[in-house]
Scaffold this motif. Structure first.
Motif, short mmCIF file in Angstrom:
data_model
loop_
_atom_site.label_atom_id
_atom_site.label_comp_id
_atom_site.label_asym_id
_atom_site.label_seq_id
_atom_site.Cartn_x
_atom_site.Cartn_y
_atom_site.Cartn_z
N ARG A 58 0.88 -1.16 0.00
CA ARG A 58 0.00 0.00 0.00
C ARG A 58 0.92 1.22 0.00
O ARG A 58 1.24 1.78 1.05
N SER A 110 -7.53 7.91 6.36
CA SER A 110 -8.24 6.62 6.42
C SER A 110 -8.80 6.34 7.80
O SER A 110 -8.73 5.21 8.30
N ASP A 139 -13.65 -1.72 4.48
CA ASP A 139 -12.84 -2.90 4.19
C ASP A 139 -13.49 -3.65 3.02
O ASP A 139 -14.66 -3.43 2.70
N ASP A 198 -11.74 -0.87 7.42
CA ASP A 198 -10.40 -1.40 7.19
C ASP A 198 -9.57 -1.22 8.46
O ASP A 198 -9.49 -0.12 9.02
N SER A 199 -8.93 -2.29 8.91
CA SER A 199 -8.17 -2.23 10.16
C SER A 199 -6.80 -1.59 10.00
O SER A 199 -6.10 -1.37 11.00
N GLN A 200 -6.38 -1.29 8.77
CA GLN A 200 -5.06 -0.67 8.57
C GLN A 200 -5.10 0.82 8.88
O GLN A 200 -4.97 1.68 8.01
N ARG A 201 -5.38 1.10 10.14
CA ARG A 201 -5.40 2.46 10.68
C ARG A 201 -4.77 2.38 12.06
O ARG A 201 -4.98 1.41 12.80
N VAL A 202 -3.99 3.36 12.40
CA VAL A 202 -3.15 3.31 13.59
C VAL A 202 -3.44 4.51 14.47
O VAL A 202 -3.54 5.65 13.99
N GLY A 235 -8.38 -2.06 14.62
CA GLY A 235 -7.23 -1.28 14.19
C GLY A 235 -6.90 -0.12 15.10
O GLY A 235 -5.77 0.37 15.10
N GLY A 240 -3.56 6.11 8.57
CA GLY A 240 -3.80 4.78 8.01
C GLY A 240 -3.73 4.81 6.50
O GLY A 240 -3.54 5.85 5.87
N HIS A 264 -5.98 2.74 3.52
CA HIS A 264 -6.95 1.72 3.14
C HIS A 264 -6.65 1.20 1.73
O HIS A 264 -5.70 1.64 1.07
N ARG A 265 -7.44 0.25 1.26
CA ARG A 265 -7.13 -0.41 -0.01
C ARG A 265 -7.07 0.55 -1.19
O ARG A 265 -6.26 0.40 -2.09
#
Length: 417
Positions: A128, A305, A310, A324-328, A348, A380, A382-383
């Motif tokens: 990504r 994001s 997701d 989407d769990s790709q967040r921090v 996430g 983050g 996302h896709r």
């Protein structure tokens, strides 16, 4: 016209606490409707005018912090071999080829050897992708140009098959030769051409230069000794419905809620431009306008994001009702526990990390390094991050609502510590 439309939006969307999903949906649709958010362009400017009108209606004193950003108005950007022509994305800082393009052999950069008089094809591994500064990108391009390449075509191999725009510094010298991004879905004929050194034509015809962009800064002075700063970027390469829109919706909901709540701090809400130039707008605000660390009670940064959809990766990408769990999420040590409590159960975001140079992302890195003691920040990817496909399919008010509520709870908890 923009101001009138924004005022109508304000009247139609009164402050709601906790935020209502339908209200958030309207904010998302409004933001996405401004189109491409490239810094200083029509969509970025229009979104800033709209948010300025909304903050002004809430009682904020607003100002625009202007600065210069690079831009490219593209007339043609294509890569052609035989009868196959694919669109490419000219990577900033854009270098043009002229209207006639470059007609040269295409060679795989990873195959080694001399690239004099050739166009290098750089195929990135799956990821990504975010920035030209990432070592797999920067080092591969530097190596290709050191070996004599006249231009470079980068295939951003990623989760959607789409072109991924890469953030880049506006203050450091860029590559002196053209660099373009080719979508993985369009790459096959050019991979075949590069293996045999076939001749291709790369055309990047564009007007390039610098233009004005602005940070929107809204301040609500309550006569308090310290200020709560809430920042979010609003600019990006494409429409940025989820990448930027989710953060803008959370940010605006907090402006409404905190105006009504009247916490014992001044409020400063900032929507920055220049983000795709590696946080240029955030740096401008931090350097020239932000309250000093001693005068700041808390800095909250809502980055990319925040609440993107997701997707299942089956034969095709299929949308899911979850985020989407790709967040921090990060927080300074004094706020780790209240922040974890506020975001408990949000995938996430429930694993809150200490905000430091290693963990923090986006503009919050500079905030921490500047000495601000209490901070919370989200980032983050996302896709559909940094792609033209980041539209309203990728976000919704239902996805944003729990994040907005959690930020409100985290701020309340932080102000009690």
């Amino acid at each position: 016209m923009l101001a009138t439309g924004a005022a109508t939006a304000v009247r139609a969307a009164p402050a709601i606490a906790p935020p209502d999903a339908a209200w958030l949906q309207a904010v998302l649709e409004r933001f996405a409707g401004f189109g491409i958010k490239a810094s200083g362009g029509a969509g970025d400017t229009a979104s800033g005018v709209w948010l300025e009108s909304d903050l002004t209606a809430l009682g904020f004193r607003c100002e625009r912090q202007a600065f210069q950003v690079p831009y490219a108005e593209v007339r043609e950007a294509t890569l052609a071999v035989d009868d196959r022509v694919a669109p490419v994305f000219p990577q900033a800082l854009v270098k043009t080829t002229g209207v006639n393009g470059l007609t040269l052999p295409l060679k795989l950069a990873g195959a080694g050897g001399v690239l004099d008089g050739a166009i290098a094809l750089v195929v990135l591994p799956f990821g990504r992708w975010i920035s030209m500064a990432q070592p797999p990108v920067d080092l591969a391009l530097a190596d290709a140009f050191d070996r004599g390449a006249a231009a470079a075509v980068v295939v951003t191999t990623g989760p959607t098959g789409e072109t991924i725009g890469l953030n880049v510094s506006a203050t450091k010298p860029g590559f002196r030769r053209p660099v373009v991004i080719l979508a993985p879905k369009d790459a096959e004929p050019f991979l075949a051409a590069a293996k045999v050194g076939a001749t291709v034509t790369l055309t990047v015809d564009a007007e390039v230069g610098k233009r004005s962009a602005f940070n929107l800064i809204g301040r609500l002075d309550r006569g308090a000794a310290q200020t709560l700063i809430v920042t979010t970027p609003r600019s990006g390469w494409f429409t940025c419905a989820a990448e930027r829109g989710a953060g803008v919706a959370v940010w605006l909901s907090l402006a409404h809620a905190l105006t009504a709540a009247k916490p014992g701090v001044n409020l400063e809400f900032v929507a920055t431009s220049g983000h795709e130039y590696i946080y240029l707008g955030g740096e401008q605000y931090l350097e020239h306008h932000a309250p000093k660390p001693a005068d700041t009670r808390l800095w909250v940064h809502i980055g990319a994001s925040a609440a993107a959809r997701d997707w299942h990766e089956l034969a095709t990408l299929r949308p899911l009702p979850s985020a989407d769990s790709q967040r921090v999420l990060t927080a300074t040590p004094d706020l780790l526990e209240p922040t974890r409590a506020a975001f408990k159960g949000l995938n996430g975001l429930e694993a809150v990390y200490e905000a430091n140079k290693a963990n923090a992302g986006g503009e919050l890195v500079n905030v921490i390094e500047a000495g601000y003691r209490s901070a919370i920040g989200l980032y983050g990817g996302h896709r559909f991050f940094h792609t033209a496909g980041d539209d309203m399919r990728c976000v919704s008010g239902d996805l944003v609502q729990p994040v907005a509520k959690a930020f409100r709870a985290a701020i309340d908890g932080a102000l009690r510590t």
